[in-house]
Design a protein around this motif. Structure first.
Motif, mmCIF file in Angstrom:
data_model
loop_
_atom_site.group_PDB
_atom_site.id
_atom_site.type_symbol
_atom_site.label_atom_id
_atom_site.label_comp_id
_atom_site.label_asym_id
_atom_site.label_seq_id
_atom_site.Cartn_x
_atom_site.Cartn_y
_atom_site.Cartn_z
ATOM 1 N N GLN A 177 35.265 30.210 41.061
ATOM 2 C CA GLN A 177 36.022 29.086 41.049
ATOM 3 C C GLN A 177 37.096 28.721 39.817
ATOM 4 O O GLN A 177 38.163 28.097 39.904
ATOM 5 C CB GLN A 177 34.946 27.834 40.414
ATOM 6 C CG GLN A 177 33.754 27.914 41.320
ATOM 7 C CD GLN A 177 33.954 27.465 42.740
ATOM 8 O OE1 GLN A 177 34.990 26.690 43.120
ATOM 9 N NE2 GLN A 177 33.582 28.321 43.866
ATOM 10 N N GLN A 178 37.392 29.871 39.129
ATOM 11 C CA GLN A 178 38.515 29.873 38.085
ATOM 12 C C GLN A 178 39.522 30.816 38.959
ATOM 13 O O GLN A 178 39.496 32.044 39.281
ATOM 14 C CB GLN A 178 38.050 30.596 36.845
ATOM 15 C CG GLN A 178 36.819 29.869 36.366
ATOM 16 C CD GLN A 178 36.700 30.463 34.655
ATOM 17 O OE1 GLN A 178 37.608 31.130 34.368
ATOM 18 N NE2 GLN A 178 35.482 30.415 34.202
ATOM 19 N N PRO A 179 40.788 30.167 38.896
ATOM 20 C CA PRO A 179 41.959 30.913 39.455
ATOM 21 C C PRO A 179 42.228 32.249 38.915
ATOM 22 O O PRO A 179 42.436 33.240 39.803
ATOM 23 C CB PRO A 179 43.085 30.123 39.088
ATOM 24 C CG PRO A 179 42.604 28.488 39.030
ATOM 25 C CD PRO A 179 41.145 28.807 38.237
ATOM 26 N N LEU A 180 42.360 32.461 37.632
ATOM 27 C CA LEU A 180 42.222 33.864 36.950
ATOM 28 C C LEU A 180 41.340 34.839 37.592
ATOM 29 O O LEU A 180 41.659 35.981 37.827
ATOM 30 C CB LEU A 180 42.506 33.739 35.416
ATOM 31 C CG LEU A 180 43.755 33.210 34.703
ATOM 32 C CD1 LEU A 180 43.538 33.272 33.320
ATOM 33 C CD2 LEU A 180 45.014 33.866 35.369
ATOM 34 N N HIS A 181 40.231 34.347 37.723
ATOM 35 C CA HIS A 181 38.867 35.388 38.279
ATOM 36 C C HIS A 181 39.076 35.679 39.457
ATOM 37 O O HIS A 181 38.790 36.594 40.200
ATOM 38 C CB HIS A 181 37.716 34.530 37.786
ATOM 39 C CG HIS A 181 37.254 34.682 36.480
ATOM 40 N ND1 HIS A 181 35.909 34.339 35.999
ATOM 41 C CD2 HIS A 181 38.202 34.684 35.237
ATOM 42 C CE1 HIS A 181 36.052 34.206 34.622
ATOM 43 N NE2 HIS A 181 37.380 34.790 34.054
ATOM 44 N N GLN A 182 39.616 34.593 40.211
ATOM 45 C CA GLN A 182 39.857 34.879 41.872
ATOM 46 C C GLN A 182 40.573 36.220 42.018
ATOM 47 O O GLN A 182 40.473 37.001 42.695
ATOM 48 C CB GLN A 182 40.429 33.702 42.415
ATOM 49 C CG GLN A 182 39.679 32.499 42.487
ATOM 50 C CD GLN A 182 40.327 31.034 43.033
ATOM 51 O OE1 GLN A 182 41.466 31.379 43.287
ATOM 52 N NE2 GLN A 182 39.400 30.235 43.191
ATOM 53 N N ALA A 183 41.784 36.219 41.243
ATOM 54 C CA ALA A 183 42.679 37.361 41.308
ATOM 55 C C ALA A 183 42.103 38.591 41.075
ATOM 56 O O ALA A 183 42.455 39.771 41.494
ATOM 57 C CB ALA A 183 44.067 37.124 40.477
ATOM 58 N N ILE A 184 41.388 38.536 39.949
ATOM 59 C CA ILE A 184 40.575 39.969 39.728
ATOM 60 C C ILE A 184 39.671 40.421 40.683
ATOM 61 O O ILE A 184 39.239 41.255 40.844
ATOM 62 C CB ILE A 184 39.804 39.479 38.240
ATOM 63 C CG1 ILE A 184 40.751 39.330 37.441
ATOM 64 C CG2 ILE A 184 38.791 40.773 37.846
ATOM 65 C CD1 ILE A 184 41.718 40.537 36.783
ATOM 66 N N LEU A 185 38.788 39.438 41.085
ATOM 67 C CA LEU A 185 37.638 39.565 42.175
ATOM 68 C C LEU A 185 38.359 40.069 43.327
ATOM 69 O O LEU A 185 37.945 41.005 44.165
ATOM 70 C CB LEU A 185 36.867 38.118 42.531
ATOM 71 C CG LEU A 185 35.854 37.910 41.502
ATOM 72 C CD1 LEU A 185 35.570 36.415 41.638
ATOM 73 C CD2 LEU A 185 34.811 38.875 41.504
#
Length: 649
Positions: free
Chosen positions: A333-341
């Motif tokens: 759900q977190q935008p920064l985490h989406q890029a990492i995932l």
């Protein structure tokens, strides 16, 4: 009594019908190539010659061989200098250094020290306070030298041979014991003012010591207070550094030192938390904490803190940490985490979810990910966005069926990425070989079938033929045909000579042709291939071809050949007349020349030329000195030594 091969008097040669195989295998390659034994006087050899000595060994019974340390049955497992010393009944070193009865040349000793077959006992026997400096230096540079031998080496240095190169090598040696490193540090610190090294050299030594995993905690504690930050940084990374010193360095004024400490897995958890919080303004330190392998799912408080960081480098380091599960720690759900995932996730359901989001950057990351499922890649291959299809075509995990689908894409960039893909099927590459925009890329792909490469080798486009010449899968018969068809094209010939599939016969013939063309057409093919590239086939060429190369009109080729140890000594000595000073200097470092110098020095000494400072007319009465071959060798070698700088230094 007969004259042996060194011109000295030897005992009668007794031929042994069936010499002991272990002795033959041990002594054959060793004494005939790298060791020179000379007697204490110019007219008699205490060892006789090699053949006589070998036969004396061959007559020893198996029990005697076992007594001196040699195996009674082949193959021998090492080269044991101690055993040989017992047979010869002469010590290697005397009161004033190496005994006259043991004239071992420099190259011979270096070869024995470097050899993985040389036994532990033999190496220990070579270490002595009166040993030549190069012996101790070579021993300290040997990566496999055991720690107890290095301790003996340090003792020898302490008792008489204070060679600073040995001390520097010890600081870098992976097997040096903590005591040896401490002693080396003390030797450097106690150097007299006249022999003291520049500050930069001392710093390099201290840095090597700080990097060494065997350096004692006490020495590391002293180095942790060094004024040079690179030394303190190395101490911070060293796994042997005491915890108390790591805690002290965690408050260092330099960011690089604190970053090094933050990456050390032995750092206490409370200090790690303090650094991640206290250095909130320094993302590099927090990124180093995230990379620390002691961070795991059990370290919950720190893990949560790092996952909530707003710096992408901190998040990426955390994702790359082998003890951290990306899919467990990061939130979709977190935008920064989406890029990492999208970059690091291995979970199919996560990647499917990300692929469904309307975000171009996420789509590109998912298309690049090696764990993206085939159904997701299939969906992305039908994307309306060209860049997404290009990334899918580049992905080495893309299934062959999808690559076949993309090979007929309307965009040539997509088709070119398929042609470059190392997993592209042969049938797809055969189709793309007929595509004007992909022919060159298909010609370079190692999966392209041989019959297609054969057709492309005759292509009218020079770039396509050049790609076939470079292809490591091109068969030898195609390369040979190209050498004849494109012999005037320097670029293609250069690529053909670099191809490892070209046969040696064809390679030798091509080199001879190129040597003839150098003067006629001012071609530089050999210069580009031999002098400016690292080629593996020089050691496989016949000697006649190597000699021909040493006559090249290119100074760069001659400089390279001057270092080639496979050239005959006679040719190398003649190269001392070369007009290029660099080529001549290179000759001085050629192992063949080094051996020739040692042998000739021994020969001249034993014939009386090197020991007796007498007029030339009187020296010429010596049988060996009056030999024209010896005289020519002396003249040529003298010229070489003077021009290369050896005789001056």
């Amino acid at each position: 009594m007969t004259d042996d091969s060194f011109g000295t008097v030897s005992g009668p040669f007794i031929h042994i019908e069936d010499p002991h195989p272990a002795v033959e295998q041990l002594l054959g390659p060793l004494f005939s190539k790298v060791l020179i034994f000379a007697g204490p006087g110019p007219h008699i050899s205490s060892l006789r010659n090699y053949q006589c000595f070998r036969d004396k060994m061959a007559r020893l019974p198996a029990d005697a061989l076992r007594t001196i340390g040699l195996p009674a049955v082949p193959p021998p497992t090492d080269i044991d200098m101690m055993a040989l010393r017992q047979v010869l009944t002469e010590p290697i070193y005397g009161p004033f250094g190496m005994q006259d009865g043991w004239k071992l040349n420099t190259l011979g000793l270096k070869a024995l020290i470097a050899s993985p077959l040389t036994s532990h006992r033999a190496l220990a026997n070579m270490i002595h306070p009166r040993a030549p400096g190069f012996v101790l230096v070579a021993m300290s540079k040997r990566p496999s030298t055991h720690s107890d031998l290095l301790d003996i080496l340090v003792d020898a240095v302490l008792r008489g041979n204070h060679d600073q190169d040995v001390v520097f090598n010890l600081a870098r040696h992976p097997n040096a014991s903590a005591n040896a490193l401490t002693t080396a540090r003390g030797l450097l610190a106690s150097a007299t003012p006249s022999s003291r090294l520049p500050r930069d050299a001392i710093t390099n030594f201290e840095r090597s010591l700080a990097w060494n995993k065997n350096t004692s905690k006490r020495d590391l504690a002293m180095l942790s207070r060094n004024r040079d930050l690179s030394v303190r940084e190395a101490v911070g990374l060293n796994l042997n550094t005491d915890v108390a010193d790591l805690v002290t360095l965690s408050s260092d004024t330099d960011d690089n030192v604190r970053r090094a400490v933050a990456a050390n897995p032995n750092l206490p958890r409370e200090t790690m938390i303090a650094m991640s919080m206290g250095d909130s303004g320094n993302a590099n330190v927090r990124a180093a904490v995230a990379r620390n392998t002691s961070v795991d799912k059990e370290f919950a408080s720190l893990l949560v803190s790092l996952c909530n960081d707003d710096d992408m480098q901190v998040l990426r380091n955390l994702a790359c940490n082998p003890n951290v599960s990306v899919d467990d720690c990061f939130d979709l759900q977190q935008p920064l985490h989406q890029a990492i995932l999208a970059d690091y996730s291995e979970a199919p359901h996560t990647l499917r979810t990300l692929a469904g989001m309307e975000d171009d950057d996420l789509l590109l990351s998912v298309a690049t990910n090696k764990f993206t499922p085939a159904d997701v890649l299939s969906s992305l291959a039908g994307s309306a966005k060209t860049i997404v299809r290009i990334i899918v075509a580049e992905n080495t995990t893309t299934p062959p069926s999808l690559l076949e689908q993309l090979s007929s894409d309307t965009n040539e960039d997509v088709r070119q990425r398929v042609a470059e893909n190392e997993h592209a099927p042969a049938a797809v590459l055969e189709t793309l070989a007929n595509d004007d925009s992909c022919r060159e890329l298909a010609a370079y792909n190692t999966n392209t079938p041989p019959h297609v490469l054969d057709i492309l080798s005759k292509d009218e486009d020079e770039e396509v033929r050049s790609a076939v010449a470079m292809n490591k899968s091109t068969p030898a018969h195609i390369l040979e045909a190209m050498l004849e068809a494109d012999e005037e094209n320097q670029v293609i010939v250069s690529n053909l000579l670099r191809n490892p599939n070209l046969s040696l016969d064809c390679l030798s013939n091509a080199i001879v042709k190129e040597l003839r063309r150098e003067d006629e057409d001012d071609r530089s093919v050999l210069q580009d291939v031999i002098a400016f590239d690292v080629v593996n086939w020089l050691s496989e060429l016949p000697v006649s071809t190597l000699v021909a190369l040493s006559h090249s009109s290119s100074i760069y080729v001659r400089r390279t050949m001057a270092t080639n140890s496979l050239l005959p000594a006679a040719r190398l000595i003649l190269m001392s007349r070369d007009s290029d000073n660099v080529a001549v200097k290179n000759l001085a470092h050629n192992p063949t020349i080094e051996m020739a110098v040692d042998k000739l020095s021994c020969l001249l000494t034993r014939s009386g030329v090197g020991r007796n400072k007498r007029p030339i007319a009187e020296i010429s009465t010596y049988p060996l000195a009056s030999n024209p071959t010896v005289q020519m060798a002396v003249d040529e070698l003298s010229c070489l030594l003077v021009r290369s700088g050896v005789a001056r230094n």
